[in-house]
Design a protein around this motif. Structure first.
Motif, PDB file in Angstrom:
ATOM      1  N   ARG A  45       0.694  -1.427  -0.209  1.00  0.00           N
ATOM      2  CA  ARG A  45      -0.147   0.027  -0.057  1.00  0.00           C
ATOM      3  C   ARG A  45       0.768   1.563  -0.038  1.00  0.00           C
ATOM      4  O   ARG A  45       1.734   1.263   0.562  1.00  0.00           O
ATOM      5  N   GLU A  46       0.496   2.604  -0.782  1.00  0.00           N
ATOM      6  CA  GLU A  46       1.444   3.572  -0.980  1.00  0.00           C
ATOM      7  C   GLU A  46      -0.002   4.394  -0.295  1.00  0.00           C
ATOM      8  O   GLU A  46      -0.457   4.349  -0.852  1.00  0.00           O
ATOM      9  N   PHE A  47       1.240   5.441   0.176  1.00  0.00           N
ATOM     10  CA  PHE A  47       0.540   6.898   0.300  1.00  0.00           C
ATOM     11  C   PHE A  47       0.882   8.023  -0.791  1.00  0.00           C
ATOM     12  O   PHE A  47       1.516   7.532  -0.917  1.00  0.00           O
ATOM     13  N   LEU A  48      -0.658   8.856  -0.144  1.00  0.00           N
ATOM     14  CA  LEU A  48      -0.598   9.494  -1.594  1.00  0.00           C
ATOM     15  C   LEU A  48      -0.300  10.772  -1.159  1.00  0.00           C
ATOM     16  O   LEU A  48      -0.109  11.993  -1.561  1.00  0.00           O
ATOM     17  N   ALA A  49      -1.410  11.229  -0.590  1.00  0.00           N
ATOM     18  CA  ALA A  49      -1.875  12.374  -0.412  1.00  0.00           C
ATOM     19  C   ALA A  49      -2.715  12.768   0.966  1.00  0.00           C
ATOM     20  O   ALA A  49      -3.914  11.600   1.643  1.00  0.00           O
ATOM     21  N   ARG A  50      -2.642  13.692   1.924  1.00  0.00           N
ATOM     22  CA  ARG A  50      -3.539  13.440   3.252  1.00  0.00           C
ATOM     23  C   ARG A  50      -3.889  14.903   3.692  1.00  0.00           C
ATOM     24  O   ARG A  50      -2.834  15.824   2.913  1.00  0.00           O
ATOM     25  N   ILE A  51      -5.308  15.453   4.245  1.00  0.00           N
ATOM     26  CA  ILE A  51      -5.468  16.537   4.647  1.00  0.00           C
ATOM     27  C   ILE A  51      -6.344  16.941   5.919  1.00  0.00           C
ATOM     28  O   ILE A  51      -6.719  15.533   5.906  1.00  0.00           O
ATOM     29  N   THR A  52      -5.331  18.178   6.928  1.00  0.00           N
ATOM     30  CA  THR A  52      -5.955  17.854   8.521  1.00  0.00           C
ATOM     31  C   THR A  52      -6.754  18.557   8.143  1.00  0.00           C
ATOM     32  O   THR A  52      -7.395  19.112   7.488  1.00  0.00           O
ATOM     33  N   TRP A  53      -7.984  18.118   8.568  1.00  0.00           N
ATOM     34  CA  TRP A  53     -10.009  18.246   8.848  1.00  0.00           C
ATOM     35  C   TRP A  53     -10.200  19.608   8.701  1.00  0.00           C
ATOM     36  O   TRP A  53     -10.991  20.714   7.935  1.00  0.00           O
ATOM     37  N   VAL A  57      -4.538  21.931   5.810  1.00  0.00           N
ATOM     38  CA  VAL A  57      -3.101  21.632   5.473  1.00  0.00           C
ATOM     39  C   VAL A  57      -2.948  20.185   5.034  1.00  0.00           C
ATOM     40  O   VAL A  57      -3.579  19.351   4.846  1.00  0.00           O
ATOM     41  N   ARG A  58      -2.378  20.186   3.335  1.00  0.00           N
ATOM     42  CA  ARG A  58      -2.163  19.409   2.919  1.00  0.00           C
ATOM     43  C   ARG A  58      -0.869  18.601   2.473  1.00  0.00           C
ATOM     44  O   ARG A  58       0.142  19.682   2.625  1.00  0.00           O
ATOM     45  N   VAL A  59      -0.561  17.467   2.946  1.00  0.00           N
ATOM     46  CA  VAL A  59       0.740  16.638   2.248  1.00  0.00           C
ATOM     47  C   VAL A  59       0.341  16.047   0.928  1.00  0.00           C
ATOM     48  O   VAL A  59      -0.462  14.827   1.194  1.00  0.00           O
ATOM     49  N   TYR A  60       1.095  15.582   0.436  1.00  0.00           N
ATOM     50  CA  TYR A  60       1.439  14.380  -0.651  1.00  0.00           C
ATOM     51  C   TYR A  60       2.729  13.716  -1.150  1.00  0.00           C
ATOM     52  O   TYR A  60       3.614  14.200  -0.428  1.00  0.00           O
ATOM     53  N   ALA A  61       2.600  12.993  -1.102  1.00  0.00           N
ATOM     54  CA  ALA A  61       3.898  11.937  -1.587  1.00  0.00           C
ATOM     55  C   ALA A  61       4.587  12.437  -2.439  1.00  0.00           C
ATOM     56  O   ALA A  61       4.385  12.765  -4.425  1.00  0.00           O
ATOM     57  N   ASP A 100      -8.766   9.809  13.771  1.00  0.00           N
ATOM     58  CA  ASP A 100      -9.259  10.921  15.094  1.00  0.00           C
ATOM     59  C   ASP A 100      -8.285  11.170  15.681  1.00  0.00           C
ATOM     60  O   ASP A 100      -8.797  11.411  17.302  1.00  0.00           O
ATOM     61  N   THR A 101      -7.313  10.607  16.024  1.00  0.00           N
ATOM     62  CA  THR A 101      -6.555  10.723  17.090  1.00  0.00           C
ATOM     63  C   THR A 101      -5.020  12.215  16.334  1.00  0.00           C
ATOM     64  O   THR A 101      -5.356  12.468  15.165  1.00  0.00           O
ATOM     65  N   SER A 102      -4.654  12.826  17.798  1.00  0.00           N
ATOM     66  CA  SER A 102      -3.643  13.081  17.577  1.00  0.00           C
ATOM     67  C   SER A 102      -2.336  12.794  17.125  1.00  0.00           C
ATOM     68  O   SER A 102      -1.215  13.311  16.664  1.00  0.00           O
ATOM     69  N   VAL A 103      -2.137  11.185  16.956  1.00  0.00           N
ATOM     70  CA  VAL A 103      -1.177  11.010  16.521  1.00  0.00           C
ATOM     71  C   VAL A 103      -0.234  11.250  15.317  1.00  0.00           C
ATOM     72  O   VAL A 103      -1.408  10.685  14.585  1.00  0.00           O
ATOM     73  N   ARG A 104       0.602  11.142  15.066  1.00  0.00           N
ATOM     74  CA  ARG A 104       0.658  11.591  14.088  1.00  0.00           C
ATOM     75  C   ARG A 104       0.815  10.955  12.564  1.00  0.00           C
ATOM     76  O   ARG A 104       0.989   9.189  12.271  1.00  0.00           O
ATOM     77  N   ASP A 105       0.252  11.103  11.545  1.00  0.00           N
ATOM     78  CA  ASP A 105      -0.217  10.398  10.039  1.00  0.00           C
ATOM     79  C   ASP A 105      -1.158   9.020  10.366  1.00  0.00           C
ATOM     80  O   ASP A 105      -0.762   8.179   9.819  1.00  0.00           O
ATOM     81  N   HIS A 106      -1.412   8.897  11.963  1.00  0.00           N
ATOM     82  CA  HIS A 106      -2.473   8.493  11.831  1.00  0.00           C
ATOM     83  C   HIS A 106      -4.103   8.153  11.590  1.00  0.00           C
ATOM     84  O   HIS A 106      -4.032   8.843  11.613  1.00  0.00           O
ATOM     85  N   PHE A 107      -3.955   6.341  10.861  1.00  0.00           N
ATOM     86  CA  PHE A 107      -5.349   6.398   9.866  1.00  0.00           C
ATOM     87  C   PHE A 107      -6.043   5.174  10.958  1.00  0.00           C
ATOM     88  O   PHE A 107      -5.359   4.275  10.530  1.00  0.00           O
TER      89      PHE A 107
END
Length: 120
Positions: A45-53, A57-61, A100-107
């Motif tokens: 599995r490959e990370f593509l992008a995330r956004i802070t709700w 703030v956006r982060v991309y691979a 839904d937690t403050s743990v960084r990058d946790h899904f």
């Protein structure tokens, strides 16, 4: 608990675009981040992008090189992935995820996935 349902996948030709959607339901008030991942056959599995709700703030691979854009609609509890200039190597099952937690990058929550196939 948060439930996620992806849509928008399909079969396209090289160079075309697709927009994936992911609708969240349930305890959406607790969302901290949402993201997109993909998994091709035989690959991890490959990370593509995330956004802070809240802040957006956006982060991309790095590998995406600006072809994909993540966005959100808080009112609709929906996150999108706009994919442009698609290539055959983009063929994969695309998954939406939420944290839904403050743990960084946790899904903690994952959708069922939507297939994207890019023909050459």
């Amino acid at each position: 608990q948060v439930q996620l349902v992806e849509s928008g996948g399909g079969l396209v030709q090289t160079g075309e675009s697709l927009r994936l959607s992911c609708a969240a339901s349930g305890s959406t008030f607790s969302l901290v981040r949402m993201g997109w991942f993909r998994q091709a056959p035989g690959k991890e599995r490959e990370f593509l992008a995330r956004i802070t709700w809240r802040s957006g703030v956006r982060v991309y691979a790095d590998s995406l090189k600006g072809r994909f854009t993540i966005s959100k609609d808080n009112a609709q509890n929906t996150v999108y992935l706009q994919m442009n200039s698609l290539k055959p190597e983009d063929t994969a099952v695309y998954y939406c995820a939420a944290g839904d937690t403050s743990v960084r990058d946790h899904f903690a929550y994952w959708g069922q996935g939507t297939q994207v196939t890019v023909s050459s």
